[in-house]
Design an enzyme around this catalytic site. Structure first.
Site, PDB file in Angstrom:
ATOM      1  N   VAL A  40       7.826  52.830  21.862  1.00  0.00           N
ATOM      2  CA  VAL A  40       7.167  51.949  22.833  1.00  0.00           C
ATOM      3  C   VAL A  40       6.892  52.696  24.138  1.00  0.00           C
ATOM      4  O   VAL A  40       5.845  52.552  24.762  1.00  0.00           O
ATOM      5  CB  VAL A  40       8.041  50.703  23.102  1.00  0.00           C
ATOM      6  CG1 VAL A  40       7.454  49.874  24.243  1.00  0.00           C
ATOM      7  CG2 VAL A  40       8.154  49.855  21.847  1.00  0.00           C
ATOM      8  N   ALA A  41       7.850  53.551  24.527  1.00  0.00           N
ATOM      9  CA  ALA A  41       7.701  54.290  25.787  1.00  0.00           C
ATOM     10  C   ALA A  41       6.521  55.244  25.758  1.00  0.00           C
ATOM     11  O   ALA A  41       5.896  55.493  26.794  1.00  0.00           O
ATOM     12  CB  ALA A  41       8.991  55.061  26.073  1.00  0.00           C
ATOM     13  N   GLU A  74       0.627  51.582  27.562  1.00  0.00           N
ATOM     14  CA  GLU A  74       0.221  50.171  27.586  1.00  0.00           C
ATOM     15  C   GLU A  74      -0.874  49.898  28.611  1.00  0.00           C
ATOM     16  O   GLU A  74      -1.624  48.923  28.479  1.00  0.00           O
ATOM     17  CB  GLU A  74       1.437  49.278  27.894  1.00  0.00           C
ATOM     18  CG  GLU A  74       2.465  49.174  26.772  1.00  0.00           C
ATOM     19  CD  GLU A  74       3.432  50.358  26.750  1.00  0.00           C
ATOM     20  OE1 GLU A  74       4.241  50.440  25.811  1.00  0.00           O
ATOM     21  OE2 GLU A  74       3.375  51.209  27.672  1.00  0.00           O
ATOM     22  N   ASP A  91     -40.812  55.391  28.334  1.00  0.00           N
ATOM     23  CA  ASP A  91     -42.206  54.982  28.390  1.00  0.00           C
ATOM     24  C   ASP A  91     -42.801  55.527  29.683  1.00  0.00           C
ATOM     25  O   ASP A  91     -42.067  55.863  30.620  1.00  0.00           O
ATOM     26  CB  ASP A  91     -42.279  53.451  28.368  1.00  0.00           C
ATOM     27  CG  ASP A  91     -43.709  52.935  28.287  1.00  0.00           C
ATOM     28  OD1 ASP A  91     -44.555  53.648  27.731  1.00  0.00           O
ATOM     29  OD2 ASP A  91     -43.957  51.835  28.796  1.00  0.00           O
ATOM     30  N   ASP A 137     -40.488  48.386  28.548  1.00  0.00           N
ATOM     31  CA  ASP A 137     -40.669  47.036  29.064  1.00  0.00           C
ATOM     32  C   ASP A 137     -41.424  46.128  28.102  1.00  0.00           C
ATOM     33  O   ASP A 137     -41.338  44.925  28.194  1.00  0.00           O
ATOM     34  CB  ASP A 137     -41.392  47.054  30.414  1.00  0.00           C
ATOM     35  CG  ASP A 137     -42.704  47.830  30.357  1.00  0.00           C
ATOM     36  OD1 ASP A 137     -43.101  48.245  29.248  1.00  0.00           O
ATOM     37  OD2 ASP A 137     -43.328  48.018  31.418  1.00  0.00           O
ATOM     38  N   ASP A 175     -41.466  48.359  22.668  1.00  0.00           N
ATOM     39  CA  ASP A 175     -40.297  49.192  22.926  1.00  0.00           C
ATOM     40  C   ASP A 175     -39.024  48.635  22.292  1.00  0.00           C
ATOM     41  O   ASP A 175     -38.020  49.347  22.203  1.00  0.00           O
ATOM     42  CB  ASP A 175     -40.058  49.316  24.438  1.00  0.00           C
ATOM     43  CG  ASP A 175     -41.210  49.994  25.152  1.00  0.00           C
ATOM     44  OD1 ASP A 175     -41.635  51.053  24.688  1.00  0.00           O
ATOM     45  OD2 ASP A 175     -41.682  49.454  26.165  1.00  0.00           O
ATOM     46  N   GLU A 214      10.147  61.700  31.216  1.00  0.00           N
ATOM     47  CA  GLU A 214      10.862  60.614  30.535  1.00  0.00           C
ATOM     48  C   GLU A 214      11.542  61.114  29.265  1.00  0.00           C
ATOM     49  O   GLU A 214      12.624  60.664  28.891  1.00  0.00           O
ATOM     50  CB  GLU A 214       9.894  59.478  30.170  1.00  0.00           C
ATOM     51  CG  GLU A 214       9.379  58.677  31.349  1.00  0.00           C
ATOM     52  CD  GLU A 214       8.229  57.748  30.975  1.00  0.00           C
ATOM     53  OE1 GLU A 214       7.782  56.999  31.863  1.00  0.00           O
ATOM     54  OE2 GLU A 214       7.772  57.791  29.815  1.00  0.00           O
ATOM     55  N   THR A 240       6.128  50.755  37.477  1.00  0.00           N
ATOM     56  CA  THR A 240       5.686  51.566  38.616  1.00  0.00           C
ATOM     57  C   THR A 240       4.375  52.308  38.370  1.00  0.00           C
ATOM     58  O   THR A 240       3.594  52.518  39.292  1.00  0.00           O
ATOM     59  CB  THR A 240       6.786  52.580  38.984  1.00  0.00           C
ATOM     60  OG1 THR A 240       7.061  53.415  37.858  1.00  0.00           O
ATOM     61  CG2 THR A 240       8.055  51.876  39.403  1.00  0.00           C
ATOM     62  N   ASP A 241       4.109  52.729  37.139  1.00  0.00           N
ATOM     63  CA  ASP A 241       2.882  53.501  36.853  1.00  0.00           C
ATOM     64  C   ASP A 241       1.629  52.643  36.756  1.00  0.00           C
ATOM     65  O   ASP A 241       0.520  53.143  36.918  1.00  0.00           O
ATOM     66  CB  ASP A 241       3.042  54.271  35.533  1.00  0.00           C
ATOM     67  CG  ASP A 241       3.524  55.694  35.766  1.00  0.00           C
ATOM     68  OD1 ASP A 241       3.794  56.039  36.927  1.00  0.00           O
ATOM     69  OD2 ASP A 241       3.629  56.453  34.784  1.00  0.00           O
TER      70      ASP A 241
END
Length: 918
Positions: A284-285, A289, A331, A643, A647, A712, A742-743
């Site tokens: 998970v770390a 996320e 065009d 336009d 096209d 980590e 914190t991140d």
């Protein structure tokens, strides 16, 4: 029957036969018959492709590969015993999905508002009487009336016409209006039949009656719309890249989890259940996320900034696709040019005059002031301006709101009227003096138009304008310096050379002539051949659809960014190349391929041609689509602009379709990913810059978020491979605090980072270059991550050193251990403060870009410091996250940490900037 065969049938048959085939007459249908046919053929509308249901669109935002990874990650967290963590991960996923859905829904509402036009009406003949109906109620067999300014509501056969000209640029890309008559002429190019008009085009001048033979989806307009709706959109490059990144991260996270699981069992002798929970926590770390919300925020910020620059993006992922663009298939008419004919030169046998915004320059030497009615001083110019203004059915109405004036008539005649107005010529006063007595309307056979006016008490004057080749042969005299004399062969050769020279520069020439006739001629009975014979040649007026003023800089910036622009137009080869060379799109050596030549080329030949400088002229809708598809086959990321309905297939096929909001058809807007609300090509370049910034920001985020994974992981590595002799310097909950706490906000701040100053001086990224590349890995793991690991690990041992280590064992619990792990967490948080600032730029100094310019990052930095402080001082929370109160010296150390790290990275950037090989 084939659509082309049906068109030919209605074009070539006599009017009476057309009435018979459609079971109608010149008196039109009865209301009862029209009602029956409306039931049979349906409403005269262009049906849109079935829209994706709101529920499907909603759930799509929660089912991407990254979203699925987060659902699984949250489930793992819950299974491993951290319910709060699992719920937090799921909430991140839910909030991101809702935000993404809201953004795309807002873009759709803006697009629908742009396409929401007032209902149009058409004047029909029902049972011999004129009647106004909603154009959606028009049916095959209906006879309807057309006049200047009308939009043509159906494909129809002309049954009567007077000076009829139709602007078909929305269908075939051709800027020059087509003349329409009852008589059949196949014409040149697509939809050029002289007696057929098409839905979605506009009447430029004249009047006509026509009988509808196709309505709604059976029209050419509808057929192309149907072709567009059958196409399926390919996965965007960003979606494909995120899917790839998700797989990479999943493999890395699972591999790391497996390694930690084995190490926990064999080195630390953890029980199987405890080792599993430990390994699941590490998995998970290592899953970022914050990636999905950062990507969504980056795209949303890009959408917001682009909207301010008049570019409306319908899908978030389209923003980043723009940044990858390598080729723009554009065009010409209305996109690169202004779709507004303008006089450039006036040529008389005695001289050439360059038309400027404020006056006219004689041979580039003498500037003449328009306020002095300069043309009055030159008899040849006076006559030329007089013919241009009086032999003219178009009027220019000033816009009361200060915008562009409204043109009632053809662009060609409008350019002559505007020129005369600039010269100070008062048409209304002139008509009082020289009243118009008769008009000999323009037709496609003569390619001329004449008007007859009273000249004086004993004479009339015939004023004629038309194509050079068809008008010069009617002239046997010439006016030079106000004097009339017979035209010599040398005179003809000089005029021919001047006309050829203008044509080679992509300019259209119109010849102007006149003659005086006696009053004893009955002007109402004189035939056209007699009226337009023995004319006095006065000169030429040359014109073109000028490039947009901003196009020069836009093209230059595209070239700097290594983006090729390929012109794909329905205009002539000469005009297309002249404009392309003029605006710097290509060199004079560029190959020009016509639609007919393209038909004869194999896909392999076309792909080879597309690798060199090339321009495409006189192309049909299917051909533009084919060009885009073969560009993609060459490995290009293609943006296609346009336009018109012609096209739309190319817009849908392209990686990014860009429609014009002001002049674009609804079909083009529906097919496009992005709409330019100001029809400004320069907005595309600004959008590309934003797209590149978005991708760059996602990569900056990825670098930043991966950086924290190294410090980590190192504590856990020390714990595992020391067989537990080094107590775990950082717990799983502290690791997850960094990732989800914190991140998160500083990382989101990177998503709003402005583009680097040199971003448009770099080539587009290659498809083979991925988000997680060697550069990101080296910078994240071997530079930022390594420095953070050294500092955070040193902080752990330093706290223990202050308390007797190595003379005493490392603390495995108690206040010393709590302070040591808190310092490890604090060191990671504060090194990440430096890292988020360092990640803002690649090679440019962050001080040069503005240290405090990105306020979102600083809000994130303040938030993470406050959050870390709360974790260290709040009872209860301290026990969950294994933290404790720090001393003042600890805080001083942490606050000083970012300074040397930022300065060290500034040195690296300086070296990289000045020595590219380092």
């Amino acid at each position: 029957m084939d659509e082309n065969k049906i068109r030919e049938l209605y074009a070539q048959n006599e009017v009476q036969q057309v009435f018979t085939n459609l079971q109608s007459s010149s008196s039109g249908l009865s209301d009862e018959e029209a009602a029956e046919r409306l039931k049979k053929y349906g409403a005269n509308t262009i049906k849109k492709a079935a829209a994706e249901s709101e529920w499907k669109t909603f759930f799509k935002n929660f089912s991407s590969m990254m979203a699925i990874l987060l659902w699984i990650s949250g489930l793992i967290a819950i299974v491993s015993g951290t319910l709060e963590l699992g719920i937090a991960i799921w909430l991140v996923n839910i909030i991101n999905g809702l935000f993404s859905f809201w953004q795309e829904r807002a873009a759709k509402r803006a697009t629908d508002a742009l396409n929401n036009m007032l209902p149009s009406y058409v004047e029909v003949i029902r049972s011999g009487k004129k009647k106004q109906i909603n154009s959606k109620d028009l049916v095959p067999g209906d006879v309807f009336v057309l006049q200047a300014g009308n939009s043509i509501p159906a494909d129809a056969r002309i049954i009567s016409a007077s000076s009829m000209q139709v602007d078909q640029s929305a269908l075939n890309g051709e800027s020059v209006p087509e003349s329409k008559t009852v008589k059949y002429d196949p014409g040149e190019g697509s939809y050029a039949e002289s007696n057929l008009v098409y839905s979605g085009t506009t009447v430029g001048a004249g009047t006509a009656r026509a009988i509808a033979f196709a309505t709604g989806m059976n029209t050419e307009f509808g057929r192309i719309a149907s072709l567009t709706q059958k196409q399926t959109k390919t996965t965007s490059p960003l979606t494909a890249e995120l899917n790839r990144l998700t797989k990479q991260i999943s493999i890395i996270a699972i591999a790391i989890g497996l390694i930690f699981f084995i190490a926990a069992i064999f080195f630390v002798k953890y029980p199987l259940a405890k080792a599993s929970i430990f390994a699941l926590g590490m998995i998970v770390a290592f899953i970022p996320e914050g990636l999905l919300p950062t990507v969504t925020l980056s795209l949303a910020q890009g959408v917001k900034r682009m909207a301010k620059k008049h570019a409306l993006v319908k899908e978030l992922n389209s923003v980043e696709t723009l940044g990858e663009t390598t080729v723009i298939c554009s065009d010409k008419t209305g996109t690169l040019t202004q779709n507004q004919m303008t006089i450039h030169y006036l040529w008389t046998p005695a001289n050439e005059y360059h038309v400027t915004g404020n006056g006219y320059v004689n041979n580039g030497q003498i500037e003449l002031n328009t306020k002095q009615l300069w043309y009055e001083e030159n008899l040849d110019l006076r006559k030329l301006v007089q013919i241009a203004a009086l032999d003219n059915d178009t009027s220019v109405q000033p816009n009361k709101k200060g915008g562009k004036p409204k043109i009632l008539g053809t662009p060609t005649e409008a350019s002559l009227i505007v020129m005369a107005q600039k010269a100070g010529f008062d048409k209304q006063k002139a008509l009082v003096k020289y009243p118009r007595l008769r008009e000999l309307p323009f037709d496609s056979d003569r390619k001329r138009m004449s008007t007859i006016h009273r000249w004086d008490d004993t004479h009339y004057i015939v004023l004629t304008k038309g194509s050079y080749s068809d008008t010069i042969k009617q002239c046997d005299r010439i006016q030079v310096n106000g004097k009339i004399r017979p035209m010599t062969e040398a005179d003809r050769l000089r005029a021919k050379k001047a006309n050829a020279d203008y044509a080679s520069r992509g300019l259209r020439s119109m010849a102007l002539a006149y003659k005086i006739i006696d009053h004893d001629v009955d002007v109402n009975k004189i035939n056209i051949a007699d009226a337009e014979s023995n004319l006095v040649f006065v000169g030429l007026a040359t014109m073109s659809d000028p490039p947009r003023p901003e196009i020069y800089d836009a093209v230059k910036r595209c070239h700097q960014a290594k983006i090729r622009i390929i012109m794909v137009t329905g205009d002539s080869k000469l005009t297309a190349k002249a404009v392309a060379v003029q605006i710097g799109l290509t060199s004079d050596k560029a190959r020009v391929i016509s639609g007919n030549e393209l038909d004869k080329m194999s896909d392999e030949e076309l792909r080879h041609a597309l690798k060199d400088e090339v321009i495409f002229a006189r192309v049909a809708p299917e051909q533009k689509y084919r060009i885009v598809k073969n560009c993609q086959a060459n490995g290009e990321v293609v943006a296609s602009t346009g336009d018109g309905v012609n096209d739309a297939p190319a817009l849908k096929q392209a990686d990014i379709g860009i429609a014009m909001g002001m002049t674009g058809t609804d079909v083009a807007k529906d097919a496009a990913n992005m709409i330019l609300t100001d029809d400004n090509f320069a907005s595309i370049v600004a959008a590309i810059e934003e797209g590149r910034a978005v991708y760059s920001n996602i990569r900056k985020f990825l670098t930043y978020i991966l950086t924290s994974n190294v410090p980590e992981a190192i504590p856990s590595v020390l714990f595992l491979f020391s067989a537990g002799l080094i107590p775990l310097p950082m717990t799983v909950m502290q690791i997850l605090t960094v990732d989800l706490g914190t991140d998160m906000l500083p990382a989101l701040g990177l998503g709003a980072e402005a583009a680097d100053p040199d971003i448009m001086k770099q080539p587009p990224r290659k498809r083979s270059e991925h988000l997680l590349n060697k550069g990101v890995i080296i910078k994240a793991f071997c530079w930022y991550g390594l420095l953070s690991s050294i500092i955070s690990t040193a902080a752990y041992f330093f706290v223990n050193y202050q308390n007797g280590w190595p003379n005493v064992a490392l603390a495995a619990n108690g206040s010393i251990y709590m302070r040591a792990t808190t310092m490890v967490l604090g060191a990671i948080v504060f090194t990440q403060v430096a890292n988020v600032l360092n990640c803002r730029t690649n090679t440019v100094s962050v001080f040069k870009k503005g240290l405090f310019k990105n306020k979102n990052i600083w809000y994130g930095i303040i938030f993470e410091i406050i959050l870390f402080f709360i974790l260290t001082v709040t009872p209860g929370i301290q026990q969950v996250f294994n933290t404790t109160i720090l001393t003042m010296s600890d805080w001083l150390f942490l606050f000083l940490l970012p300074v040397p790290l930022v300065l060290l990275d500034e040195l690296r950037k300086w070296l990289m900037y000045h020595h590219k090989n380092i």
